[in-house]
Design a protein around this motif. Structure first.
Motif, PDB file in Angstrom:
ATOM      1  N   ILE A 475      12.192  -1.631   2.464  1.00 40.47           N
ATOM      2  CA  ILE A 475      13.448  -1.394   2.082  1.00 40.47           C
ATOM      3  C   ILE A 475      13.362   0.239   1.650  1.00 40.47           C
ATOM      4  O   ILE A 475      12.252   1.129   0.947  1.00 40.47           O
ATOM      5  CB  ILE A 475      13.752  -2.008   0.607  1.00 40.47           C
ATOM      6  CG1 ILE A 475      13.687  -3.425   0.860  1.00 40.47           C
ATOM      7  CG2 ILE A 475      15.042  -1.471   0.196  1.00 40.47           C
ATOM      8  CD1 ILE A 475      13.835  -4.216  -0.421  1.00 40.47           C
ATOM      9  N   TYR A 476      14.334   0.891   2.316  1.00 36.20           N
ATOM     10  CA  TYR A 476      14.497   2.535   2.042  1.00 36.20           C
ATOM     11  C   TYR A 476      15.824   2.929   1.439  1.00 36.20           C
ATOM     12  O   TYR A 476      16.827   2.277   1.843  1.00 36.20           O
ATOM     13  CB  TYR A 476      14.483   3.186   3.501  1.00 36.20           C
ATOM     14  CG  TYR A 476      13.120   3.069   4.128  1.00 36.20           C
ATOM     15  CD1 TYR A 476      12.040   3.903   4.101  1.00 36.20           C
ATOM     16  CD2 TYR A 476      12.867   2.096   5.277  1.00 36.20           C
ATOM     17  CE1 TYR A 476      11.020   3.949   4.882  1.00 36.20           C
ATOM     18  CE2 TYR A 476      11.669   1.801   5.795  1.00 36.20           C
ATOM     19  CZ  TYR A 476      10.744   2.862   5.563  1.00 36.20           C
ATOM     20  OH  TYR A 476       9.581   2.838   6.583  1.00 36.20           O
ATOM     21  N   VAL A 483      11.162   2.181  -0.816  1.00 38.05           N
ATOM     22  CA  VAL A 483      11.362   1.592  -2.405  1.00 38.05           C
ATOM     23  C   VAL A 483      10.582   0.281  -2.520  1.00 38.05           C
ATOM     24  O   VAL A 483      10.471   0.023  -3.652  1.00 38.05           O
ATOM     25  CB  VAL A 483      12.731   1.712  -3.027  1.00 38.05           C
ATOM     26  CG1 VAL A 483      13.385   3.124  -2.995  1.00 38.05           C
ATOM     27  CG2 VAL A 483      13.696   0.551  -2.040  1.00 38.05           C
ATOM     28  N   GLY A 484      10.166  -0.297  -1.400  1.00 37.45           N
ATOM     29  CA  GLY A 484       9.708  -1.495  -1.444  1.00 37.45           C
ATOM     30  C   GLY A 484       9.336  -2.212  -0.107  1.00 37.45           C
ATOM     31  O   GLY A 484       9.671  -1.785   0.951  1.00 37.45           O
ATOM     32  N   SER A 485       8.213  -2.910  -0.165  1.00 36.19           N
ATOM     33  CA  SER A 485       7.643  -3.210   1.215  1.00 36.19           C
ATOM     34  C   SER A 485       6.961  -4.796   0.826  1.00 36.19           C
ATOM     35  O   SER A 485       6.297  -5.035   0.076  1.00 36.19           O
ATOM     36  CB  SER A 485       6.476  -2.311   1.816  1.00 36.19           C
ATOM     37  OG  SER A 485       6.326  -2.909   2.976  1.00 36.19           O
ATOM     38  N   ALA A 501      14.341  -7.292  -5.168  1.00 33.09           N
ATOM     39  CA  ALA A 501      15.660  -6.095  -4.991  1.00 33.09           C
ATOM     40  C   ALA A 501      15.356  -4.982  -5.641  1.00 33.09           C
ATOM     41  O   ALA A 501      14.459  -5.037  -6.717  1.00 33.09           O
ATOM     42  CB  ALA A 501      17.005  -6.676  -5.323  1.00 33.09           C
ATOM     43  N   PRO A 502      15.479  -3.906  -5.208  1.00 36.90           N
ATOM     44  CA  PRO A 502      15.312  -2.632  -5.810  1.00 36.90           C
ATOM     45  C   PRO A 502      15.973  -2.720  -7.324  1.00 36.90           C
ATOM     46  O   PRO A 502      16.925  -3.403  -7.649  1.00 36.90           O
ATOM     47  CB  PRO A 502      16.185  -1.610  -5.095  1.00 36.90           C
ATOM     48  CG  PRO A 502      15.972  -2.200  -3.550  1.00 36.90           C
ATOM     49  CD  PRO A 502      16.250  -3.690  -3.877  1.00 36.90           C
ATOM     50  N   PHE A 512      12.676  -4.069   9.784  1.00 34.46           N
ATOM     51  CA  PHE A 512      12.017  -5.153   9.931  1.00 34.46           C
ATOM     52  C   PHE A 512      10.900  -4.766  11.068  1.00 34.46           C
ATOM     53  O   PHE A 512      11.306  -4.114  12.196  1.00 34.46           O
ATOM     54  CB  PHE A 512      12.499  -6.366  10.198  1.00 34.46           C
ATOM     55  CG  PHE A 512      13.413  -6.986   9.141  1.00 34.46           C
ATOM     56  CD1 PHE A 512      12.732  -7.756   8.156  1.00 34.46           C
ATOM     57  CD2 PHE A 512      14.866  -6.800   9.023  1.00 34.46           C
ATOM     58  CE1 PHE A 512      13.655  -8.300   7.101  1.00 34.46           C
ATOM     59  CE2 PHE A 512      15.603  -7.140   8.078  1.00 34.46           C
ATOM     60  CZ  PHE A 512      15.000  -7.933   6.966  1.00 34.46           C
ATOM     61  N   GLU A 513       9.425  -5.095  10.966  1.00 35.61           N
ATOM     62  CA  GLU A 513       8.703  -5.042  12.105  1.00 35.61           C
ATOM     63  C   GLU A 513       7.943  -6.292  12.461  1.00 35.61           C
ATOM     64  O   GLU A 513       7.583  -7.179  11.486  1.00 35.61           O
ATOM     65  CB  GLU A 513       7.657  -4.137  11.638  1.00 35.61           C
ATOM     66  CG  GLU A 513       8.241  -2.774  11.714  1.00 35.61           C
ATOM     67  CD  GLU A 513       7.202  -1.635  11.237  1.00 35.61           C
ATOM     68  OE1 GLU A 513       5.910  -1.893  11.613  1.00 35.61           O
ATOM     69  OE2 GLU A 513       7.260  -0.675  10.253  1.00 35.61           O
TER      70      GLU A 513
END
Length: 527
Positions: A475-476, A483-485, A501-502, A512-513
């Protein structure tokens, strides 16, 4: 009709077995329907009147009486104490009566100094004291022989405070207005006792007289008022006590207010009480017509002053710098004005200009599922504030209250209320899923919810893949900060996974990768 037999329902329980006559017991049975059966109406018969008294006491005196004295007070606020006295109080088992007086003249304080066995505060019903009524009910603890006290005995004291003007008076009468007036003798004979009412009057017979010259304060508000008192009469040296604690004949440097003086002489008789008012000189008074803002964003409020009193010309100074009697083009708020007259007297007042207040639409925005899909909506379910009816004009030309089946974009609505005020609001509809990135990825689709999501809530991803593998979600923030992974290992072609969630509300991108290759991205809204 003979009363030597008394009847009471069988199931009745006397609350005071030692004195069954207090309170009065029920002597009737009510049958609501005369056609009902009259069986099982059980009762007891009680023979009274000629039952032999085991004490063999002589017949009772029949002229028992109660009395109060006649009292007076000098001024309102004085305390007076009445003595409740008895005569021919011989072998008495009980009594009851009500004492009535004018509550506008006397305020009851307390009963005390009880001088009769078993007579206490519990014997004095004070519920009606504020209306000028005291009820007395007393039962002797010596049930067989009753109680005897000497003639003239004061069986209690009743304290009152005078509450009236000079000349106000009231009797204090023995009545049956609340309880029956009766005395119960040794042989249980009940008679109405004799009584001598008391009386009270506020009667100030002081021979002292006084006049005063009162000086008002000046316009500056300085406490420089004065009272120049002239007193005569009385017996010997006169003494003074003012309500502000002064003991001199004259008092000075006084602020505005009421001042009372008590003047006494050597006679010990009633003092003279006089009261004087120290005032400001001819005060100015400010009134105003306030014109509130017609719309929340239209600065057209005004205040128009009206002044009475004072000496012309008048000078005005408002808290916003205006110096005119009418202050125009005002926004909502409090405005203070200081008015000074030609004599230097000053008066200040504050007035509030109010706004109708903005409206508050109740809105629910549904984002479109894709950037090129028209399935978003802006639904206005209600409008709080102002008055209707409301009309709507959207920037896309629609005039409906809500927008349905719209693509992603910015939507602005102008709402006009029932008084003609316009209110503008803007909303953004997002395209949430921007699609997967086709680089030979095995990620077919991602569904996730909720979106928008509340800060600190949990996101749920539903992955559909062509083959099992590893998926990473990052999350960017809008400015590109990570801000999160989270990384997930999928062992099936369809899987559900969660991610926090942030913590801060705003707009975010989720990348997504799969197996180390870019596979897709989503827009995320955190509320």
């Amino acid at each position: 009709m003979s009363t030597s037999w008394r009847f009471v329902p069988k199931n009745y329980i006397f609350p005071t077995p030692t004195n069954p006559f207090l309170p009065p017991f029920p002597e009737s049975i009510t049958v609501p329907n005369l056609q009902d059966s009259l069986a099982n109406q059980d009762f007891y018969g009680v023979k009274i009147g000629d039952v032999a008294d085991p004490s063999n006491a002589p017949p009772p005196a029949l002229n028992t009486s109660f009395s109060l004295e006649n009292l007076n007070a000098c001024n309102a606020g004085d305390t007076v104490v009445f003595h409740l006295s008895v005569e021919d109080f011989q072998n008495i088992r009980g009594f009851q009566f009500t004492l009535d007086w004018d509550a506008n003249v006397l305020n009851f304080v307390s009963a005390s100094n009880f001088n009769l066995t078993n007579l206490t505060n519990n014997s004095v019903g004070q519920t009606g004291a504020s209306n000028g009524k005291l009820s007395f009910i007393w039962v002797s603890s010596q049930t067989s022989s009753g109680i005897t006290v000497p003639n003239g005995t004061a069986i209690c004291q009743l304290k009152f405070v005078a509450n009236g003007n000079i000349g106000s008076s009231t009797p204090l009468s023995f009545t049956d207005s609340v309880t029956d007036m009766l005395v119960v003798h040794q042989n249980l004979t009940q008679v109405v006792p004799g009584s001598t009412a008391g009386s009270f009057i506020i009667d100030n017979n002081s021979t002292i007289s006084a006049t005063a010259l009162v000086q008002s304060t000046d316009c500056s508000g300085t406490p420089n008022g004065a009272i120049d008192l002239t007193a005569s009469g009385g017996n010997g040296t006169l003494n003074y006590l003012w309500s502000n604690g002064a003991t001199t004949q004259d008092i000075f440097m006084l602020p505005v207010g009421q001042y009372a003086v008590t003047i006494t002489d050597a006679s010990g008789g009633c003092p003279l009480v006089k009261s004087y008012q120290v005032t400001n000189p001819t005060p100015m008074a400010i009134d105003a017509m306030v014109f509130n803002m017609s719309c929340p964003y239209l600065v057209d409020g005004a205040i128009e002053l009206s002044i009475t009193g004072g000496e012309a010309p008048l000078h005005y100074l408002w808290s916003d710098g205006s110096t005119t009697r009418i202050n125009n083009d005002l926004y909502e708020g409090t405005y203070t004005v200081t008015v000074t007259d030609d004599a230097g007297c000053v008066v200040t007042a504050s007035f509030d200009v109010q706004s109708p207040g903005p409206i508050s639409p109740v809105v629910n925005v549904t984002n479109a599922s894709y950037m090129n899909t028209s399935n978003g909506s802006v639904i206005i379910s209600d409008v709080n504030g102002s008055t209707g009816p409301f009309s709507f004009q959207w920037n896309n030309g629609a005039t409906t209250q809500s927008l349905m089946n719209i693509p992603p974009g910015d939507y602005v609505v102008t709402i006009t209320d029932g008084v003609g005020c316009q209110h503008v609001f803007g909303y953004e509809v997002y395209g949430l899923f921007t699609g997967t990135v086709d680089v030979g990825s095995n990620l077919e689709s991602v569904d996730f919810y909720p979106n928008p999501v509340q800060a600190t809530e949990e996101l749920t991803f539903a992955f559909s893949v062509k083959k099992i593998g590893k998926i990473k979600a990052t999350i960017y923030s809008a400015d590109g900060q990570e801000v999160g992974s989270e990384q997930y290992i999928l062992s099936t072609l369809y899987a559900i996974r969660q991610m926090d969630a942030p913590l801060v509300s705003g707009f975010y991108i989720v990348l997504f990768e799969m197996d180390g290759q870019p596979a897709g991205r989503l827009k995320l809204v955190v509320q």
